[in-house]
Motif scaffolding. Structure first.
Motif, PDB file in Angstrom:
ATOM      1  N   ASP A   1       0.836  -1.198   0.000  1.00 39.06           N
ATOM      2  CA  ASP A   1       0.000   0.000   0.000  1.00 39.06           C
ATOM      3  C   ASP A   1       0.871   1.249   0.000  1.00 39.06           C
ATOM      4  OD1 ASP A   1      -2.559  -1.338   0.084  1.00 39.06           O
ATOM      5  OD2 ASP A   1      -2.127  -1.818   2.196  1.00 39.06           O
TER       6      ASP A   1
ATOM      7  N   ASP B   1      -4.157   3.276  -5.151  1.00 41.07           N
ATOM      8  CA  ASP B   1      -3.606   4.566  -4.709  1.00 41.07           C
ATOM      9  C   ASP B   1      -4.676   5.301  -3.911  1.00 41.07           C
ATOM     10  OD1 ASP B   1      -2.279   6.867  -4.282  1.00 41.07           O
ATOM     11  OD2 ASP B   1      -2.101   7.452  -6.400  1.00 41.07           O
ATOM     12  N   ARG B   2      -4.498   5.393  -2.582  1.00 39.24           N
ATOM     13  CA  ARG B   2      -5.475   6.066  -1.718  1.00 39.24           C
ATOM     14  C   ARG B   2      -5.061   7.494  -1.386  1.00 39.24           C
ATOM     15  NH1 ARG B   2      -5.191   0.736   0.057  1.00 39.24           N
ATOM     16  NH2 ARG B   2      -7.199  -0.380   0.022  1.00 39.24           N
TER      17      ARG B   2
ATOM     18  N   THR C   1      -4.703  11.374  -1.375  1.00 38.11           N
ATOM     19  CA  THR C   1      -5.632  12.452  -1.713  1.00 38.11           C
ATOM     20  C   THR C   1      -4.852  13.644  -2.256  1.00 38.11           C
ATOM     21  OG1 THR C   1      -5.524  13.416   0.497  1.00 38.11           O
ATOM     22  CG2 THR C   1      -7.173  11.711   0.138  1.00 38.11           C
TER      23      THR C   1
ATOM     24  N   ALA D   1     -12.095   4.566   3.715  1.00 38.85           N
ATOM     25  CA  ALA D   1     -12.375   4.058   2.374  1.00 38.85           C
ATOM     26  C   ALA D   1     -12.946   2.660   2.497  1.00 38.85           C
ATOM     27  CB  ALA D   1     -11.119   4.046   1.522  1.00 38.85           C
TER      28      ALA D   1
ATOM     29  N   TRP E   1      -7.979   4.475   7.362  1.00 45.53           N
ATOM     30  CA  TRP E   1      -6.569   4.404   6.928  1.00 45.53           C
ATOM     31  C   TRP E   1      -5.834   5.628   7.420  1.00 45.53           C
ATOM     32  CZ3 TRP E   1      -4.796   0.192   4.132  1.00 45.53           C
ATOM     33  CH2 TRP E   1      -5.783  -0.656   3.606  1.00 45.53           C
TER      34      TRP E   1
ATOM     35  N   LEU F   1      -2.872   7.882   6.134  1.00 47.13           N
ATOM     36  CA  LEU F   1      -2.039   8.210   4.975  1.00 47.13           C
ATOM     37  C   LEU F   1      -0.821   8.979   5.454  1.00 47.13           C
ATOM     38  CD1 LEU F   1      -4.786   9.321   2.397  1.00 47.13           C
ATOM     39  CD2 LEU F   1      -3.881   7.023   2.859  1.00 47.13           C
TER      40      LEU F   1
ATOM     41  N   ALA G   1      -0.093   3.999   2.898  1.00 45.90           N
ATOM     42  CA  ALA G   1      -1.386   3.873   3.585  1.00 45.90           C
ATOM     43  C   ALA G   1      -1.294   2.734   4.588  1.00 45.90           C
ATOM     44  CB  ALA G   1      -2.511   3.606   2.574  1.00 45.90           C
TER      45      ALA G   1
END
Length: 465
Positions: free
Chosen positions: A81, A96-97, A99, A119, A124, A126, A150
């Protein structure tokens, strides 16, 4: 609020329990919130520190500018991740989390930035940080490489849930303890109140010796002492009043008794005087007439006083017999020559178990009062309703003033000062009421809608044992 308990004990219990439980819940919730925040901060610092350490371990071996292989090596070192970018090159593992907000913060602040997001139902953390190149002289310059990792916070959330559950359990466990403490507190507070209540009831029932023992030195103890002082003062006052009333009644009874013999002699003299008044001179005849009237009035007053004294002493007794009330009322009016001055409405026969002499006194007093102070026509109506016999006396006069109605049965009460020389003693209505009560009945006084006074005697048909 209808749901709020009315009794003092339930209110104390509810208030104490609410305060205790709410206090425990607030403390537990505040503690859980503080522990949760500290746990989240600790997890963020730990995860961010791990990511930073992993990057630091790999960074010295990277070439600059990095190629795709270098980015892959850095991503692998940081873990799953993770997204590593350098200008147009990207190395990613998993979705890809990242932002836009996090990317902008990393690029403008040039330092590590964290952000929490949710999510697909999972929280999570980040972590975004630029890779900085440190020169031999210690200067630091951005390399253009950005690392975004993440990290799943599910384990942290489970710990927070456990803390909250523990806080709720703590608040729930406080409930029975609060109830026990509330019962103990209510018992200690209400015990003096119950003692005061019992004392007040005994005082109201006539036990003037009732007292409460003060306990402690608080406001309730002061109240108890005040109530005791008040009870002692009332007892002293009532004892003094009782002595005065007893002395007054004894005086009236003694005077009435002592006056009987001289009044009997005076009555005999007055009767002789009345028989010889026609042969007197006008002035002497008028004086004799006044003497006769006043002597009769005095005799009537003494007789009434003796009757009242018997009621006060509790020696008045009923001589019950089966009486035709219609015939008894008619005989009462006939004996006083009142039948021609009024209207008598009565059934042929109305039987009741009464004291005939006392019924005669009641009717005579009420009718005499109507004839003296009312106006014709005066009506006497006899009837029976259920288990009672009713004797109603009405007149067509001006009625009884509203302010006088509550006092018409008071002894010696006369509403009009001009009546002070009327033949009545001021005791007639009071004696009538006492006779009715002796039978277990009563008398009511009111004004008729069309004008005039209305007195209603109610007597039980079966008498009073």
């Amino acid at each position: 609020m209808r749901w709020w308990p009315r009794g003092l004990r339930p209110r104390l219990l509810v208030a104490f329990v609410l305060v205790t439980v709410l206090g425990a819940a607030a403390a537990a919730w505040a503690g859980a919130g503080s522990a949760s925040a500290a746990l989240v901060r600790s997890a963020e610092q730990r995860l961010a520190g791990t990511v930073t350490g992993q990057i630091t371990a790999v960074t010295p071996g990277l070439t600059h500018p990095p190629d795709q292989e270098a980015l892959e090596r850095l991503r692998t070192a940081v873990g799953p991740d993770t997204v590593v970018t350098y200008e147009g090159l990207v190395s990613a593992d998993g979705p890809d989390r990242t932002t836009d907000e996090l990317r902008a913060a990393v690029r403008t602040r040039h330092r590590l930035v964290t952000q929490r997001v949710t999510a697909e139902g999972t929280s999570w953390l980040l972590v975004g940080t630029p890779v900085v190149i440190t020169a031999p002289d210690g200067s630091r310059t951005p390399s253009g490489i950005e690392v975004y990792a993440a990290r799943d916070l599910t384990a942290v959330e489970q710990e927070i849930t456990g803390i909250v559950r523990t806080a709720v359990l703590t608040a729930a466990l406080a409930l029975p303890l609060a109830v026990v403490l509330a019962l103990l507190a209510a018992a200690s507070v209400l015990r003096p109140v119950r003692d005061l209540r019992d004392t007040a009831r005994r005082l109201a029932a006539g036990d003037m010796d009732a007292r409460s023992q003060p306990q402690g030195a608080d406001e309730l103890a002061d109240l108890t002492a005040t109530v005791n002082t008040m009870a002692e003062s009332v007892q002293t006052t009532m004892a003094a009043m009782h002595r005065m009333q007893t002395d007054a009644r004894r005086f009236a009874a003694d005077v009435s008794h002592e006056l009987r013999t001289p009044l009997s002699t005076l009555t005999a003299v007055v009767e002789v005087l009345a028989m010889s008044a026609d042969g007197m001179e006008p002035d002497a005849r008028e004086s004799a007439r006044l003497a006769i009237i006043e002597t009769k009035r005095l005799v009537r007053l003494v007789e009434d006083l003796m009757e009242v004294s018997r009621f006060d002493a509790g020696t008045a007794v009923l001589r019950l017999e089966d009486v035709d009330v219609s015939a008894a009322v008619r005989a009462c009016l006939h004996a006083r020559r009142w039948l021609g001055e009024m209207e008598l409405v009565t059934p042929p026969v109305v039987w009741a178990r009464l004291d005939r002499r006392r019924l005669d006194v009641v009717v005579a007093n009420l009718v005499g009062n109507a004839l003296r102070h009312g106006a014709p026509p005066v009506r006497v109506r006899v009837s029976e309703v259920g288990g009672q016999v009713l004797v109603e006396v009405t007149d067509s006069g001006p009625g009884v003033p509203e302010e006088v109605l509550p006092h018409v049965f008071d002894r010696f009460y006369k509403a009009d000062a001009a009546r002070t020389r009327t033949p009545g003693s001021g005791l007639g209505l009071a004696i009538a009421l006492e006779n009715a009560r002796l039978h277990g009945g009563g008398i009511t006084a009111a004004n008729r809608a069309g004008g005039g006074a209305r007195f209603v005697v109610r007597l039980p048909k079966e008498g009073r044992g």
